[in-house]
Design an enzyme around this catalytic site. Structure first.
Site, short mmCIF file in Angstrom:
data_model
loop_
_atom_site.label_atom_id
_atom_site.label_comp_id
_atom_site.label_asym_id
_atom_site.label_seq_id
_atom_site.Cartn_x
_atom_site.Cartn_y
_atom_site.Cartn_z
N CYS A 1 -80.20 -46.88 21.03
CA CYS A 1 -81.48 -47.41 21.50
C CYS A 1 -81.88 -46.66 22.76
CB CYS A 1 -81.36 -48.90 21.78
SG CYS A 1 -80.17 -49.27 23.11
N HIS B 1 -75.30 -52.48 31.24
CA HIS B 1 -75.29 -53.95 31.14
C HIS B 1 -75.77 -54.63 32.41
CE1 HIS B 1 -71.99 -52.09 28.77
NE2 HIS B 1 -72.60 -52.74 27.80
N CYS C 1 -80.09 -51.11 31.74
CA CYS C 1 -81.22 -51.02 30.80
C CYS C 1 -82.43 -51.73 31.40
CB CYS C 1 -80.84 -51.67 29.48
SG CYS C 1 -82.23 -51.76 28.33
N HIS D 1 -69.06 -61.39 28.97
CA HIS D 1 -69.74 -60.11 28.69
C HIS D 1 -70.32 -59.57 29.99
CE1 HIS D 1 -72.73 -57.26 27.15
NE2 HIS D 1 -71.99 -57.21 26.05
N GLU E 1 -73.02 -58.03 30.73
CA GLU E 1 -74.44 -58.34 30.95
C GLU E 1 -74.60 -59.77 31.46
OE1 GLU E 1 -78.58 -59.05 28.51
OE2 GLU E 1 -77.13 -57.66 27.63
N THR F 1 -79.58 -59.95 26.07
CA THR F 1 -80.49 -59.13 25.25
C THR F 1 -79.92 -58.77 23.88
OG1 THR F 1 -79.64 -57.08 26.22
CG2 THR F 1 -81.56 -58.10 27.29
N SER G 1 -75.07 -48.71 20.49
CA SER G 1 -74.33 -47.79 21.36
C SER G 1 -73.48 -46.80 20.57
CB SER G 1 -73.45 -48.58 22.33
OG SER G 1 -72.73 -49.60 21.66
#
Length: 316
Positions: free
Chosen positions: A12, A74, A96, A124, A126, A168, A270
């Site tokens: 992405c 992240h 991001c 996680h 993020e 996300t 990824s």
């Protein structure tokens, strides 16, 4: 055996940008370049960058003074940002932009004294970064929920002043259920007009729905610590298909395809295309036909690099 390729699949815009930031920093400033956490969750990518001179660390105390450090895609907490600034480290932020958007929402809620609920997976990176963007000094609090049971058990201090945000890379279907549960339990809760799940996660999950409806087995190319890759595998399984998450072609097992007519192949956001090609080649070595690619949503989103890296590259 037929091979059917999902579209879109793989990298992405946020992953493209994060990898480019590390590569350009290595070109412009030479190794070693320190990276806090894996810049993206893919073993092949991380190993390649490590060979080029990137050093991956868990925390900033592993980064020597006067070094360059890159924050992963992240995102990080305010505490990490402040520690880097306090130490005078040169930082390139590969967060991001779609994660940064969530950070901005959380920061705004904290400033207003609005309590926040983050829908996400505990542990996680993020989630840790987003939770750490909420400044509790205004008297508010941020809560983490993963599923409807967490919502049922949740008690907040100010249900009349409450908002939600999301990680996300979640399952779109699961997240919709959690949001419904939040709105039922907390009728006054605020939220984004659209959930924070990114365009690439949405598109890849839609593509896997299409893929799984046509195939007997679904292969997802991605690393086991990749949240969005795991969601793709789970989605295919929910549609009643055998689904496997593989880092590379060497993890394929030939017996998976006994009696199989159509194999679907996709990749997490990824996972680089070279790994997909290697998986296809292995399947063809085992007798599969040339792959056919499905039609899918076109992606033309790009994110710019930090200005200093753009200037350095131009000068070079």
């Amino acid at each position: 055996m037929e091979i059917v390729l999902a579209n879109p699949r793989g990298f992405c815009a946020g992953v493209d940008r994060a990898i480019a930031i590390v590569n350009r920093a290595l070109e412009c400033f030479n190794p070693p370049i320190y990276v806090r956490h894996e810049v993206v969750h893919n073993k092949f990518v991380v190993d390649d960058l490590r060979q080029r001179g990137a050093i991956f660390v868990d925390e900033l105390d592993q980064v020597p003074d006067d070094s360059i450090v890159i924050f992963s895609a992240h995102g990080v907490s305010k505490a990490v940002q402040q520690e880097a600034e306090h130490r005078g480290l040169k930082v390139f932020d590969a967060t991001c932009p779609l994660v940064t958007k969530v950070h901005i929402e959380v920061t705004k809620y904290a400033r207003e004294g609005t309590e926040a609920i983050l829908i996400g997976h505990e542990g996680h990176p993020e989630v840790e970064g987003t939770m750490g963007q909420y400044d509790k000094s205004k008297g508010g609090h941020i809560y983490l929920v993963e599923d409807e049971a967490d919502v049922e058990a949740l008690a907040v201090n100010h249900p009349e002043k409450l908002a939600f945000v999301t990680q996300t890379t979640l399952s779109i279907d699961d997240t919709a259920k959690v949001i419904d549960a939040l709105r039922t339990k907390f009728p006054q809760i605020q939220g984004p007009r659209k959930d924070d799940i990114c365009y690439a996660t949405q598109n890849r999950q839609d593509a896997v729905r299409d893929l799984a409806s046509r195939c007997d087995v679904v292969l997802v190319v991605g690393s086991p610590n990749s949240s969005n890759s795991n969601r793709l595998r789970e989605l295919a399984e929910r549609m009643g298909k055998a689904a496997y998450l593989v880092d590379n072609a060497d993890q394929l097992e030939q017996q998976w395809f006994d009696g199989v007519a159509k194999i679907g192949v996709t990749a997490g956001a990824s996972a680089p295309e070279i790994l997909i090609k290697q998986v296809i080649q292995r399947l063809q070595d085992w007798g599969a036909e040339a792959p056919k690619e499905l039609d899918g949503r076109e992606e033309n989103i790009t994110f710019s690099l930090p200005k200093e890296l753009r200037i350095q590259v131009t000068q070079a």
